[in-house]
Enzyme design. Sequence first.
Site, PDB file in Angstrom:
ATOM      1  N   ASN A  87       0.823  -1.206   0.000  1.00 24.30           N
ATOM      2  CA  ASN A  87       0.000   0.000   0.000  1.00 24.30           C
ATOM      3  C   ASN A  87       0.860   1.260   0.000  1.00 24.30           C
ATOM      4  O   ASN A  87       1.939   1.281   0.588  1.00 24.30           O
ATOM      5  CB  ASN A  87      -0.923   0.014   1.222  1.00 24.30           C
ATOM      6  CG  ASN A  87      -1.856  -1.181   1.238  1.00 24.30           C
ATOM      7  OD1 ASN A  87      -2.150  -1.753   0.197  1.00 24.30           O
ATOM      8  ND2 ASN A  87      -2.316  -1.568   2.414  1.00 24.30           N
ATOM      9  N   ASP A  89      -0.411   4.124   1.203  1.00 31.74           N
ATOM     10  CA  ASP A  89      -0.914   4.987   2.278  1.00 31.74           C
ATOM     11  C   ASP A  89       0.000   4.908   3.493  1.00 31.74           C
ATOM     12  O   ASP A  89       0.920   4.082   3.548  1.00 31.74           O
ATOM     13  CB  ASP A  89      -2.359   4.623   2.641  1.00 31.74           C
ATOM     14  CG  ASP A  89      -2.484   3.188   3.169  1.00 31.74           C
ATOM     15  OD1 ASP A  89      -1.871   2.885   4.211  1.00 31.74           O
ATOM     16  OD2 ASP A  89      -3.205   2.370   2.552  1.00 31.74           O
ATOM     17  N   HIS A 104       5.845  -0.304  -2.809  1.00 33.65           N
ATOM     18  CA  HIS A 104       5.387   0.407  -4.009  1.00 33.65           C
ATOM     19  C   HIS A 104       5.386   1.922  -3.870  1.00 33.65           C
ATOM     20  O   HIS A 104       4.726   2.616  -4.636  1.00 33.65           O
ATOM     21  CB  HIS A 104       3.995  -0.103  -4.403  1.00 33.65           C
ATOM     22  CG  HIS A 104       4.004  -1.547  -4.798  1.00 33.65           C
ATOM     23  ND1 HIS A 104       2.883  -2.351  -4.708  1.00 33.65           N
ATOM     24  CD2 HIS A 104       5.003  -2.337  -5.267  1.00 33.65           C
ATOM     25  CE1 HIS A 104       3.188  -3.576  -5.118  1.00 33.65           C
ATOM     26  NE2 HIS A 104       4.466  -3.587  -5.450  1.00 33.65           N
TER      27      HIS A 104
END
EC number: 2.3.1.286
Length: 227
Positions: A87, A89, A104
């Site tokens: 993720n 975030d 990522h």
Amino acid sequence: MKKLVVLTGAGISAESGINTFRDADGLWEGHDVMQVATPEGFKANPKLVLAFYNERRKQLLKVVPNKAHYNLVDLEKKFEVTIITQNVDDLHERAGSSNVLHLHGELLKVRSTADESLILNWNKDLVLGDLCTKKSQLRPHIVWFGEMVPMLDSAIEITKKADVLIIIGTSMQVYPAASLIDYVKPNTHIYFIDPKPTISKSNFNNLTIITDVASIGTKKLKKLLNN
């Protein structure tokens, strides 16, 4: 202290209101992923790409960690926990997790198009004309399709040392992240938490499948690990 390595994907953030990465039709928030998540897409239409990530960033700043994130923080009381997340975030960090590796990239960071090691924290809109100190355009600090995954080697080394591997909310279909499961030591216990599990006990030794959403699954996991 046992080493727990937790591999998380979009499913753990879904309960916070962040949509999963892409739908079955290959669209991400209504956009073709090749237009908004590739170097070629950025080159062809940088304005569109920057606007797309600006919207994702705004959404992220409005949501909060959910119970699953906090349940993983609780595990640090008894275990050495490292989270490897697909993720982009920052919900693991906001919940209080101490060791988080982002495979990522990170939505709240940007980097130079001239020097990928020049990375800045960023929580506002990014537009054409926002330049780094080398006078080059800044771009989202996201690993796009077709780009190398710079943190992969670190993730592999961490996974090799795991006493327990926990997989939450990821289909295990996106490579190279999905390959991490192949690096655990023989007979390492693996817990897979997902309402629609994509791996089976026939494929792995010592696999426990918890067929629940992340918040409920991590609650059950805590009980299993503490027994």
